[in-house]
Design an enzyme around this catalytic site. Structure first.
Site, PDB file in Angstrom:
ATOM      1  N   ASN A   6       0.851  -1.194   0.000  1.00 31.43           N
ATOM      2  CA  ASN A   6       0.000   0.000   0.000  1.00 31.43           C
ATOM      3  C   ASN A   6       0.888   1.246   0.000  1.00 31.43           C
ATOM      4  O   ASN A   6       1.710   1.423   0.911  1.00 31.43           O
ATOM      5  CB  ASN A   6      -0.900  -0.058   1.245  1.00 31.43           C
ATOM      6  CG  ASN A   6      -1.823   1.139   1.337  1.00 31.43           C
ATOM      7  OD1 ASN A   6      -1.427   2.262   1.057  1.00 31.43           O
ATOM      8  ND2 ASN A   6      -3.051   0.910   1.743  1.00 31.43           N
ATOM      9  N   HIS A  32       0.957   6.206   1.897  1.00 37.17           N
ATOM     10  CA  HIS A  32       1.687   7.169   2.737  1.00 37.17           C
ATOM     11  C   HIS A  32       2.885   7.798   2.039  1.00 37.17           C
ATOM     12  O   HIS A  32       3.477   8.738   2.564  1.00 37.17           O
ATOM     13  CB  HIS A  32       2.002   6.547   4.092  1.00 37.17           C
ATOM     14  CG  HIS A  32       0.715   6.260   4.818  1.00 37.17           C
ATOM     15  ND1 HIS A  32      -0.213   7.241   5.075  1.00 37.17           N
ATOM     16  CD2 HIS A  32       0.156   5.101   5.235  1.00 37.17           C
ATOM     17  CE1 HIS A  32      -1.280   6.715   5.659  1.00 37.17           C
ATOM     18  NE2 HIS A  32      -1.076   5.405   5.758  1.00 37.17           N
ATOM     19  N   ARG A  56       3.879  18.664   1.748  1.00 34.52           N
ATOM     20  CA  ARG A  56       4.608  19.793   1.198  1.00 34.52           C
ATOM     21  C   ARG A  56       3.911  20.451   0.012  1.00 34.52           C
ATOM     22  O   ARG A  56       4.291  21.514  -0.427  1.00 34.52           O
ATOM     23  CB  ARG A  56       5.978  19.304   0.721  1.00 34.52           C
ATOM     24  CG  ARG A  56       7.118  19.587   1.647  1.00 34.52           C
ATOM     25  CD  ARG A  56       7.309  21.077   1.823  1.00 34.52           C
ATOM     26  NE  ARG A  56       8.160  21.370   2.950  1.00 34.52           N
ATOM     27  CZ  ARG A  56       9.473  21.559   2.874  1.00 34.52           C
ATOM     28  NH1 ARG A  56      10.093  21.434   1.732  1.00 34.52           N
ATOM     29  NH2 ARG A  56      10.148  21.857   3.943  1.00 34.52           N
ATOM     30  N   HIS A 109      -5.647   3.660  -1.597  1.00 33.58           N
ATOM     31  CA  HIS A 109      -6.965   4.014  -1.053  1.00 33.58           C
ATOM     32  C   HIS A 109      -7.276   5.455  -1.419  1.00 33.58           C
ATOM     33  O   HIS A 109      -6.618   6.371  -0.935  1.00 33.58           O
ATOM     34  CB  HIS A 109      -6.915   3.832   0.474  1.00 33.58           C
ATOM     35  CG  HIS A 109      -8.210   4.105   1.173  1.00 33.58           C
ATOM     36  ND1 HIS A 109      -8.334   3.962   2.545  1.00 33.58           N
ATOM     37  CD2 HIS A 109      -9.427   4.501   0.727  1.00 33.58           C
ATOM     38  CE1 HIS A 109      -9.571   4.259   2.894  1.00 33.58           C
ATOM     39  NE2 HIS A 109     -10.254   4.605   1.820  1.00 33.58           N
ATOM     40  N   ARG A 131      -9.403   8.180  -0.669  1.00 38.23           N
ATOM     41  CA  ARG A 131     -10.385   8.566   0.353  1.00 38.23           C
ATOM     42  C   ARG A 131     -11.238   9.717  -0.147  1.00 38.23           C
ATOM     43  O   ARG A 131     -10.820  10.492  -1.014  1.00 38.23           O
ATOM     44  CB  ARG A 131      -9.669   8.987   1.639  1.00 38.23           C
ATOM     45  CG  ARG A 131      -8.928   7.861   2.327  1.00 38.23           C
ATOM     46  CD  ARG A 131      -8.372   8.323   3.665  1.00 38.23           C
ATOM     47  NE  ARG A 131      -9.423   8.419   4.653  1.00 38.23           N
ATOM     48  CZ  ARG A 131      -9.639   7.528   5.624  1.00 38.23           C
ATOM     49  NH1 ARG A 131      -8.847   6.497   5.768  1.00 38.23           N
ATOM     50  NH2 ARG A 131     -10.629   7.694   6.471  1.00 38.23           N
ATOM     51  N   ARG A 163      -6.971  12.796   1.184  1.00 38.96           N
ATOM     52  CA  ARG A 163      -5.856  13.230   2.049  1.00 38.96           C
ATOM     53  C   ARG A 163      -4.519  12.632   1.639  1.00 38.96           C
ATOM     54  O   ARG A 163      -3.479  13.140   1.978  1.00 38.96           O
ATOM     55  CB  ARG A 163      -6.150  12.917   3.516  1.00 38.96           C
ATOM     56  CG  ARG A 163      -6.060  11.470   3.854  1.00 38.96           C
ATOM     57  CD  ARG A 163      -6.191  11.245   5.339  1.00 38.96           C
ATOM     58  NE  ARG A 163      -7.553  11.442   5.796  1.00 38.96           N
ATOM     59  CZ  ARG A 163      -8.073  10.779   6.843  1.00 38.96           C
ATOM     60  NH1 ARG A 163      -7.320   9.935   7.517  1.00 38.96           N
ATOM     61  NH2 ARG A 163      -9.311  10.966   7.208  1.00 38.96           N
ATOM     62  N   GLU A 168      -8.710   0.596  -3.086  1.00 38.26           N
ATOM     63  CA  GLU A 168      -9.519   0.656  -1.866  1.00 38.26           C
ATOM     64  C   GLU A 168     -10.412   1.878  -1.901  1.00 38.26           C
ATOM     65  O   GLU A 168      -9.944   2.976  -2.228  1.00 38.26           O
ATOM     66  CB  GLU A 168      -8.608   0.811  -0.648  1.00 38.26           C
ATOM     67  CG  GLU A 168      -8.077  -0.462  -0.108  1.00 38.26           C
ATOM     68  CD  GLU A 168      -7.295  -0.194   1.168  1.00 38.26           C
ATOM     69  OE1 GLU A 168      -7.590   0.792   1.879  1.00 38.26           O
ATOM     70  OE2 GLU A 168      -6.374  -0.952   1.421  1.00 38.26           O
ATOM     71  N   THR A 202      -7.012   6.394  10.298  1.00 37.20           N
ATOM     72  CA  THR A 202      -6.865   5.276   9.383  1.00 37.20           C
ATOM     73  C   THR A 202      -8.141   4.448   9.474  1.00 37.20           C
ATOM     74  O   THR A 202      -9.003   4.748  10.306  1.00 37.20           O
ATOM     75  CB  THR A 202      -5.610   4.441   9.720  1.00 37.20           C
ATOM     76  OG1 THR A 202      -5.498   3.357   8.796  1.00 37.20           O
ATOM     77  CG2 THR A 202      -5.651   3.876  11.135  1.00 37.20           C
ATOM     78  N   THR A 203      -8.268   3.427   8.625  1.00 33.30           N
ATOM     79  CA  THR A 203      -9.502   2.634   8.612  1.00 33.30           C
ATOM     80  C   THR A 203      -9.613   1.860   9.931  1.00 33.30           C
ATOM     81  O   THR A 203      -8.878   0.915  10.171  1.00 33.30           O
ATOM     82  CB  THR A 203      -9.480   1.663   7.409  1.00 33.30           C
ATOM     83  OG1 THR A 203      -9.065   2.400   6.262  1.00 33.30           O
ATOM     84  CG2 THR A 203     -10.844   1.072   7.170  1.00 33.30           C
ATOM     85  N   GLU A 232     -11.075  -9.341   3.174  1.00 31.19           N
ATOM     86  CA  GLU A 232      -9.804  -9.001   3.804  1.00 31.19           C
ATOM     87  C   GLU A 232     -10.079  -8.836   5.290  1.00 31.19           C
ATOM     88  O   GLU A 232     -10.889  -7.992   5.694  1.00 31.19           O
ATOM     89  CB  GLU A 232      -9.220  -7.713   3.205  1.00 31.19           C
ATOM     90  CG  GLU A 232      -7.893  -7.365   3.863  1.00 31.19           C
ATOM     91  CD  GLU A 232      -7.084  -6.323   3.113  1.00 31.19           C
ATOM     92  OE1 GLU A 232      -7.203  -6.237   1.877  1.00 31.19           O
ATOM     93  OE2 GLU A 232      -6.320  -5.607   3.786  1.00 31.19           O
ATOM     94  N   HIS A 246      -3.646  -4.606   7.808  1.00 30.54           N
ATOM     95  CA  HIS A 246      -3.735  -3.426   8.670  1.00 30.54           C
ATOM     96  C   HIS A 246      -2.806  -3.574   9.871  1.00 30.54           C
ATOM     97  O   HIS A 246      -2.969  -4.478  10.666  1.00 30.54           O
ATOM     98  CB  HIS A 246      -5.161  -3.129   9.158  1.00 30.54           C
ATOM     99  CG  HIS A 246      -5.344  -1.659   9.426  1.00 30.54           C
ATOM    100  ND1 HIS A 246      -4.853  -1.033  10.546  1.00 30.54           N
ATOM    101  CD2 HIS A 246      -5.901  -0.686   8.674  1.00 30.54           C
ATOM    102  CE1 HIS A 246      -5.142   0.257  10.481  1.00 30.54           C
ATOM    103  NE2 HIS A 246      -5.768   0.501   9.348  1.00 30.54           N
TER     104      HIS A 246
END
Ligand code: PXP
Length: 254
Positions: free
Chosen positions: A13, A16, A24, A49, A51, A55, A76, A106-107, A157, A200
């Site tokens: 994933n 991040h 930035r 993901h 969202r 974000r 996701e 987070t989820t 999952e 996760h």
């Protein structure tokens, strides 16, 4: 006779990397570059993901990933009309439906499939018809697993967050209880014909018991790997996770 154990895939994933970029503004670090590197380092697929609040991953990232990736994209998303339209536009290999709250970091929990089965059944139908494998991110609760099978999901999952948190906090009795429930959940899901994934919060320290569940065929891991890459580089961080998963799967002592 030796029982056949299916290979264990690693989905990386890259959300991040986008979090860092967005801190930035601008284009760096590039999540697509991270995804390509992850492919080279042994990832079997890439997870992202999108969202509602964008974000981390943004719409353009999904377009770019679809163009650039050689391995499957696991997209996701929350079960909203907006996300369904995006999934139908790109038709990713897999769509993983997750619960989403704006205020969460987070989820946090699994999807309430049992309490929303009619709506979700209708919601996933066009995604399945478009050729995406539909995965539902759920807890190990038997009701949620049975409802997922009933509405025709291909994959569940299982949310490993609580197990990982208990491990990190040294609450080992609770961790082991959670692990037992995950083990039973994986077996139940498999017996109902569902493909079983997990993810996760997984780290080098806590991935082994989950990787040893024979029914689990894919782990999706993000935050830890992106953090670890600060210290050892993304390729080596992924390669080490791959190694630990393979050792766990082989039953060889680490
Ligand atoms: N699987 C699902 C369905 C998720 O929502 C997440 C977090 O976005 C992950 C796996 C990866 O979790 P982590 O980033 O904690 O490894």
């Amino acid at each position: 006779m030796t029982d056949y154990i299916a290979p264990l895939r690693l989905g990386v994933n890259i959300d991040h990397v986008a979090t860092l970029r967005n801190a930035r503004g601008g284009a760096l670090p590039d999540p697509v570059r991270a995804a390509k590197l992850a492919e080279e380092a042994g990832a079997d697929g890439i997870t992202a993901h999108l969202r509602e609040d964008r974000r981390h991953i943004r719409d353009q990232d999904i377009a770019d990933l679809m163009d650039a990736l050689e391995k499957p994209l696991n997209f996701e998303m929350a079960a909203t009309d907006e996300m369904q339209a995006i999934a139908l536009q790109y038709k990713p290999h897999a769509v993983c439906i997750v619960p989403e709250k704006r205020e969460e970091r987070t989820t946090e929990g699994g999807l309430n499939v049992a309490g929303d089965d009619n709506r979700l059944a209708a919601y996933i139908d066009p995604l399945r018809a478009a050729g995406s494998r539909v995965s539902l991110f759920i807890s190990h609760e038997p009701d949620q697993i049975r409802a997922s099978a009933r509405i025709g999901a291909a994959v569940v999952e299982l949310h490993t967050g609580a197990y990982c948190d208990f491990h990190a906090e040294g609450r080992f009795a609770e961790r082991d209880e959670e692990l037992a429930k995950l083990r039973d959940g994986a077996a139940l899901a498999h017996s109902l014909g569902l493909e079983v994934h997990a993810g996760h919060g997984l780290t080098y320290d806590c991935v082994t018991p989950i990787a040893q569940f024979p029914e689990v065929v894919e782990l999706n891991i993000g935050h830890f790997l992106i953090g670890e890459s600060v210290f050892r580089g993304l390729g080596p961080a992924i390669a080490e996770m791959r190694r630990i998963m393979d050792v766990a799967r082989d039953g060889t002592a680490q």
